[in-house]
Structure formats: structure tokens, C-alpha cells
Design an enzyme around this catalytic site. Structure first.
Site, PDB file in Angstrom:
ATOM      1  CB  CYS A 177     102.820 110.435   6.273  1.00  0.00           C
ATOM      2  SG  CYS A 177     101.446 111.466   5.771  1.00  0.00           S
ATOM      3  CD  GLU A 207     103.089 111.782   1.957  1.00  0.00           C
ATOM      4  OE1 GLU A 207     102.046 112.150   1.388  1.00  0.00           O
ATOM      5  OE2 GLU A 207     103.111 111.320   3.111  1.00  0.00           O
ATOM      6  N   GLY A 228     103.582 105.938   0.391  1.00  0.00           N
ATOM      7  CA  GLY A 228     103.876 104.669   1.047  1.00  0.00           C
ATOM      8  C   GLY A 228     105.278 104.644   1.610  1.00  0.00           C
ATOM      9  CB  SER A 229     107.478 101.811   2.401  1.00  0.00           C
ATOM     10  OG  SER A 229     107.734 101.181   1.155  1.00  0.00           O
TER      11      SER A 229
END
Lengths: 483, 483
Positions: free
Chosen positions: B260, B223, B199-200
Site C-alpha cells: 500500500c 485502509e 484492502g481495495s
């Protein structure tokens, strides 16, 4: 050291890394072999210096120096073999799918802390340094202040090997840094990409926290101690109470018990055979001649921790060493406590670094399991039992295996063999990462990370990944390992 | 959830782990295969729910669901093969030396966070869950709030598979937790031994910090994003400016760039060929029909980050999408900046999650190297070049490889293949640990730790380490891998 001096050193370390990582594996290997040989050639001088600083006997220091050289050469050989590189090769699964090849590459410059109890094997040219050099990293060693001259002498030999083997200058750097804020600056310097440490919980945890709170967090591999509990079942006691007590007491007493794998807790069931075991152990611990500990700090810490443990409620001292107490001498001591009191008191579960051991008496196997469940992460757990009775105690085994990195059956935890199958590490607080080992060639992986190459032309690939496998490395492809 | 409810769930998760880890690999494999099959059997229902929640097209969701099933089955097959277990067997080197055998064992219950952009493949039954189950861990999934119903539906299917395959109940648990303090309690719960997150940066870093500051720190594999820079050299530009621009724009635009691995930075040298490249890219980006983004939060974040980047000094907008701007629609946008301005401005180096891309114009190869050196850790770096010119740019290649987990030659970073050679990870801030991958069977290792067995009697060894190798696993012994 001023900030600009640190920066200059770090720049040099970074530049050495950029050159060293490109050097063929075969040259890396030769350099590491040569370093090992130079250490052995200088053995008399090195041992003399180390004896003065650590009070360790010559024989032990010689053994340790040989181990240090063996680590350098065996990790270097693992370089050539390449199995720790975890090479994976993926041919296109279907048309239009890419070719992907993966291998471990060096992380970057590594900071390593010399360990107080191993002036050679886990210090300047020790296991962490050998792993980092094998990985392809440049190394800065922060000398342990209690054997600074030994560290200087070893560093001089490594630097000589660097020069004679035409390795990049500043591939290996050696610093003294006894001021905490300076150590923090080194750990937090952006050039440093990983840290190796062996020592106390307090120092290790501090360095771990620094590593995690950097702007760019880095892995800190800290080994911080262990009580290495030994669980002895009744059948084993019946079979060999006396000889096993001899073995265990040697493991406690050797070199004043100054090993991270010294058994510090023995868990037994009360019965007649156990009495024989205890009697033998008491005799050995009472009669053993105390030997000088590494230094005043270690000695004082031992006295303090031993005292703290002994003074806990319901702890009974069961051996009084017959020799006079003398400063610096690690006086062996044995205490005993009932399981229920032990379980309730966490002070007793802390490592006492030195020739001290506490015996935990259990009523039955259930209480042994409760003791096991009350323990924190360990480097090792040992089960002493007949095969038959162990077969009936799967649950105890499961608990022990869940808290340690190495499970020993009918032996003692001291004597950490340097080999690919070794796991020297364990759940927190034994180490800060149970996912890695600090002994054996797999320890090299701590200082590497995987890098995948997608559709990269043969000419641009590192030799390790070239089609014909010119380096003869182990590689995993099409569900098989080949070489 | 009240504290006692959390504790009850965690106890159940722990108990499931204790049972599951003992289950033979073959049964683990069957269970995972069956889970994959059940997902595919329910594809119509699942895709319908996911379409409503994520606005992703049916075709993409079907592909993603197939990928999810493939992950489950291929990681399960890696279980049977065992190569990720890193088994090492050491026979006694000399008399009186021990037999030591080592293998990876499961870490314990794992907490996994569903990812916003992959409702199937990196959420409830996604890659992290598949890795943890293959490793032998029990799993608690924290549903992503933006596709909570999809997550519920998938969880129901996994729970069904758990039951039908006689796996321990509560092997898989599914929770909704949108309150930060509740999430913190989950991450910090002593039962949890590792965390997987996609995610962020903000959320990932917070969870990483929680993991490190627990009483017993645990690994957090987060990640957190990447700009996936693509460096295009002049020879490649000359050779295929137009077709490569087509490929790159597809990579930016697919599914509104919500990957991503979407290329967010293109680094080029100014010249006539580059103009053709730019023209093609501008056309594609201007004409592309905007597609709905995953949810309002993602859309608003995209608008904000895109605006922030565009408003930086000397950033020039070079494509205006010809379609009307509509809420939720991710409008593609292309901007351009000179290298020296880019290097000086870190805002431009942040990920803009969506169909946005900035082109960095360099005078020459030296400026390209400076741009590369100014970048942070990435999941991927791409070099587009002819083999000949790449051969002359070793230094640029070295810089790019030093900051990424996957280096792509003449391709695009999107399309992460699930295979043993994949590395999906990279230096911070791309992930919190560059030492591991979150895609491919090696990702299983994140949820394991090595355990050595010293002198353990054959009867007491796990099947994986028995003399005759009954499970036919890959094992390293006497400097060789055999099976």
C-alpha cells in the site's frame, strides 16, 4: 446565501486556515485568552441580549459566560502544554532505521452549530469553537436561530479579537442558515473538514448522515442527548433517602431541566426507605416554581414529549405541580412505572428535554440489571449506593459502564466540569462518536489528525518536534513522557 | 452461515468480550506474547502454506511472520505501559468539586478483515487483531479468500494460545464469508462495535457505508490504498540522480510492488540530471525479472489498471520489460506524462496495485505545486531534496503534508516501521478515518473509548486508576505525566 456566496466564504475560511495553522502556539494562546477576556468585559451587554432571547436568569448566564471564557483560556493553555498533541518520537531502533516523529495537526476548516440550551458555552464562542481554534483550525459557526442576536454579539467580539490580535481575517466566520438545504450545502462543502454539533437526535443524525455521504466523508461530532439514568441501591436509600432526593430534585429542576445531563430516569427498589425518597421528590417537584423555558419550540417539544411519556400504558403521574400552568413555563412532572413495563416500552427511554423524570420501580437487583441492559447509549450513568453494597454489584456496574461515557458514584450527572479528565460523550445515540469528548482539552483532538515526519531535517520540522523541544511540550519517547 | 448460526457466534463473541475485558493487563500481555511465540514456532509450516497460496517468496514471508509476532508482543508491551490509555486524573479543583479519572476502555467485539497482500502481518493474527486484543476486545476475523488455508492455520494457532493461556473461549473467532450479503450481516450485527479493514477502495467504502447506516453506527477503520507520490527537486537530482533512482526502483519492484506504500507517482522537473535518473529507472524496470503476483485476481486487476493508465491520452511508455510476459507475473512498467495532462486526468491518480509507476514531468516548481494540489488523500508523501532547497519550498511541503499521514524526507515510502511514532493512515480516500493509525501501539485506540469515573470509591475503581498506581501506568495529572 447563493452558491457563489458560500464558495467565497469557504475560500476565505480555507485561506485563513492556511495562515492560522502556521502561527506559533504562543500567539494562538494569547489570542484565545484575549477573546475570553473580551467576552467577560462585555458581560452586561451579552447577558442582557441573551436573557431576552433565552429567558435564562442573569446569574446562570453569568456563570455560563465565565465558563465560556474558562474554556477558551484552559484549552489555550493546553495548547502551550501540548499534551493533547500526542507527540511520539522514535529514534532509529537500529542502524539504517529512520527517525520518525509524530504529532497531531489541525484537520482544516471546521463547521460548528450553536446549541440551543447554551447560548454562550456551547454556541458561538463555546467549547467546540475553543477546541477548533486551539487545534489550529479556522471556524465557521452556524448561529442557533433561537438566540441569533446573542450569537451576533458574541461573533462581533470574536471578530474584534481576531483583528486586534493580528490573526488572519476570516479565521472566524458567523452565518445564519435556517434553510435545511443551505445547511446541507455547508456540511457538504469540500472546504469543511469536520463538524461539531450539540442538539437534538433528529438534527444531529441528519448532519452525521450528510457528513458520511459526502464525496469525501468527514467526521461529524454530534452530541444528541441522553436520559442519564440514576440507579439507587437500598443501602443508599436507607442511609440518605431524604438528602439524596433533595440533591436529585435540584439536578432535575435547575434551569427547567434544560441540560443534556439532566437525570431523566431514576431506578429504585420498592421499600419503606424508597417511600421517603419518593415523598421528598414529589414535594419538591410539586412545589417548585416553574421557570420559563428557552423558547416556544423547546417548550412545545417539552409539553409534547412529557405528554407522550405520561400517556404510555401503566405510567402513573405522582406529582402535580401546584402552580398554574402557563405558556412557556416548564412545569415539573414526576411519573412512576414498574420495571417490566418500562423495559418493554422504548418510548419511555427517550429523552424528555425539561424538568421531567420517570421513576422505575424494581422488585430486586436482578430487575435493576434488566432495566440497565434495556437502555441505549448515554452521556452518563449514576450509581447511588454505599461502597459496601456497590462492591457486591459488580455486574450492574459493568452494565452501566458499558453504556455511558461518564460513570458517577453517589452524585448527580449535572455539572460537567471542564478539565482534562472529563469525558463528555458516550455510545450512540448519545453521540455519533464515543471515541471523543466534547468537554475538556482532549476535545481538541476531534479537530486534529496525526502526521508522522520521517527523517525530516531539523530545519524543516515544526517547533513542536525539534530536537531541543523549544516549546517545552510533553513528548513520548523511549517509552517515557518527558518535557 | 444461517442467521441463527451467526447469532450464536456473535453471542459467544460477546460473552468472551465480557470476560476478557476484566482480565488483568499482565495476563493479556502474556497471552499475546505467547501467541507471537507460537506463530514463530510454527514458521516452517505456516510459510509453506502461505507460499502456495500467495506466491510470495519464503524470505519475505519469514520477515512478515516475524513482524506479525513483533506486533503482537510490542502492542502487548504497550498494554503494560498503558500510555495509549490516555489516563487523566483530576483532583478536586476546589472544595465540593469531584474527583474525576478517565481512561480508555475496550469498545466491544471487533470484526477484522484479512488483507490480501499481507497473509500474516495484516490478516488473521495481524496488526488489527493485535490492536483489538491489546485493547481488551474479542475478535472475529473474516478470512481473506485468497489465503484461506493460511488463515485457517494461523487461526488454529491463536485458538491454541487462547486455550493454553486460559483465555475465555471464543475470544478469537475465524469465519469464511465470501458471499457479500453474509459479509453485510456480519458488519451490521449489533454485537460488533468496530471494524478493521485493509484492502481495495471498493470493498472498504462499502463496509464503511454499512457501518454508518447500521441502526447503531460503528467506526469502520478501512485502509484503502494510496499512490504515495514522490516529489524530487532539482538539487537532489543533481546530487544523487543515479543512487536515488536505484532506491526508488527497489521500492517499486519489491514483491511485485504489492504494498500500500509503493510509490506509484514520481514528480520531477525536466533537465539533464533528471535524464540520468530516468535512464537508471528505465534500466532497472526493463531488466527486473517479473515475479508472481499474489493471485489471479490481483494479477488481472494489475493488468487492467496498468493498461487503463497507459492508454490515457499523452501517456508515454518509457520502459519495456525485456522478459516475456507470462500469466500471473507482474511485469514492471514505467510511463511518463506532462504535468498539465496529469493534472487534468483523474484516472492517472488512481492506485495501480503492482510494479507500475508514472513519472510526471514539470516545467518548474509551480507546476510541481499544481500537481501536488491536484492529488487526493494519501498514506504517504515523499519529498526528495537537499535541505537547502527544501527550506525554500515551504509551500510545496505544506501542500504535501496536508494530504498525507506520513511525510518522508529523502527516502522511500515502503518499509512501515512498527513503533509508537508511526502514522499509517491518511485523509480519505487513503483511509476512512485520518484521525487514527493502523500501525503502532496508537492503533489500539481505534478499538477503545474514554470512560470517566466521577467520585468513584477506590475499591470500585479499575486498577489502572487506583490511587497508588499499582500497574505503573503513565497518567496525566496536575498538568504532568507521571508513572
Amino acid at each position: 446565501m447563493k452558491i457563489h456566496e458560500i464558495n467565497a466564504k469557504m475560500e476565505a475560511l480555507k485561506s485563513a486556515f492556511d495562515q492560522y495553522r502556521e502561527i506559533p502556539l504562543s500567539q494562538r494562546t494569547r489570542f484565545m485568552h484575549d477573546t475570553g477576556e473580551r467576552l467577560l468585559k462585555n458581560k452586561d451587554r451579552l447577558i442582557q441580549i441573551a436573557m431576552k432571547e433565552t429567558h435564562l436568569p442573569a446569574e446562570r448566564l453569568l456563570g455560563e459566560l465565565k465558563r465560556t471564557a474558562f474554556q477558551l483560556t484552559s484549552y489555550a493553555d493546553a495548547c502551550k502544554n501540548g499534551y493533547w498533541m500526542d507527540i511520539r518520537i522514535q529514534k532509529p531502533a537500529e542502524e539504517n532505521k529512520p527517525v520518525i516523529k509524530k504529532m497531531n495537526v489541525p484537520l482544516g476548516p471546521v463547521l460548528i452549530f450553536g446549541a440551543g440550551n447554551f447560548p454562550f458555552a456551547y454556541s458561538t464562542a463555546g467549547g467546540d469553537t475553543a477546541c477548533a481554534l486551539a487545534a489550529g483550525c479556522s471556524v465557521m459557526v452556524k448561529a442557533h436561530p433561537q438566540h441569533a442576536a446573542t450569537s451576533d454579539a458574541v461573533a462581533g467580539i470574536i471578530e474584534e479579537a481576531v483583528k486586534e490580535n493580528n490573526m488572519p481575517s476570516h479565521l472566524f466566520m458567523h452565518v445564519h442558515a435556517n434553510d435545511l438545504s443551505l445547511v446541507e450545502k455547508l456540511v457538504k462543502h469540500p472546504v469543511i473538514k469536520a463538524v461539531g454539533f450539540t442538539g437534538s437526535y433528529k438534527a444531529g443524525k441528519q448532519i452525521f448522515d450528510w457528513g458520511n455521504t459526502r464525496e469525501q466523508p468527514i467526521p461529524v461530532f454530534a452530541e444528541m442527548g441522553s436520559t442519564n439514568p440514576v440507579f439507587i441501591l437500598p443501602g443508599k436509600m436507607k442511609e440518605s433517602a431524604e438528602p439524596y432526593a433533595q440533591t436529585v430534585s435540584d439536578s432535575i429542576l435547575t434551569d427547567a431541566g434544560q441540560f443534556c445531563t439532566k437525570p431523566g430516569i431514576l431506578v429504585i427498589q420498592k421499600n419503606t426507605d424508597a417511600n421517603i425518597f419518593l415523598k421528598t421528590l414529589q414535594d419538591k417537584m410539586s412545589q417548585a416554581t416553574p421557570v420559563a423555558m428557552l423558547n416556544v419550540g423547546i417548550y412545545e417539544n417539552y409539553e409534547y414529549k412529557k405528554g407522550l411519556s405520561t400517556e404510555q400504558e401503566n405510567v402513573k403521574t405522582i406529582s402535580t405541580n401546584k402552580h398554574n400552568r402557563q405558556p412557556l413555563m416548564g412545569t415539573p412532572q414526576l411519573t412512576l412505572i414498574d420495571a417490566k413495563d418500562f423495559i418493554a416500552n422504548n418510548v419511555l427511554k427517550q429523552e424528555v428535554f425539561g424538568p421531567y423524570c420517570i421513576i422505575v420501580c424494581c422488585r430486586d437487583i436482578n430487575e435493576m440489571k434488566q432495566v440497565a441492559s434495556s437502555l441505549e447509549g448515554q452521556l452518563t450513568c449514576t450509581l447511588a449506593a454505599t461502597v459496601q453494597e456497590a462492591g457486591q454489584q459488580k455486574e450492574l456496574i459493568k452494565i452501566l459502564q458499558s453504556i455511558c461515557g461518564r460513570f458517577i458514584f453517589n452524585g448527580v450527572p449535572t455539572g460537567v466540569q471542564v478539565c482534562p479528565a472529563m469525558q463528555h460523550g458516550g455510545p450512540f445515540p448519545a453521540t455519533t462518536s464515543s471515541l471523543f469528548t466534547s468537554v475538556g482539552p482532549d476535545g481538541i483532538k476531534r479537530f486534529t489528525r496525526p502526521l508522522a515526519f520521517q527523517n525530516v531535517a531539523e530545519e524543516l520540522l515544526p517547533d513542536a518536534l525539534k530536537e531541543t523541544n523549544p516549546l517545552q511540550l510533553w513528548r513520548y519517547t523511549d517509552d517515557r513522557f518527558t518535557r
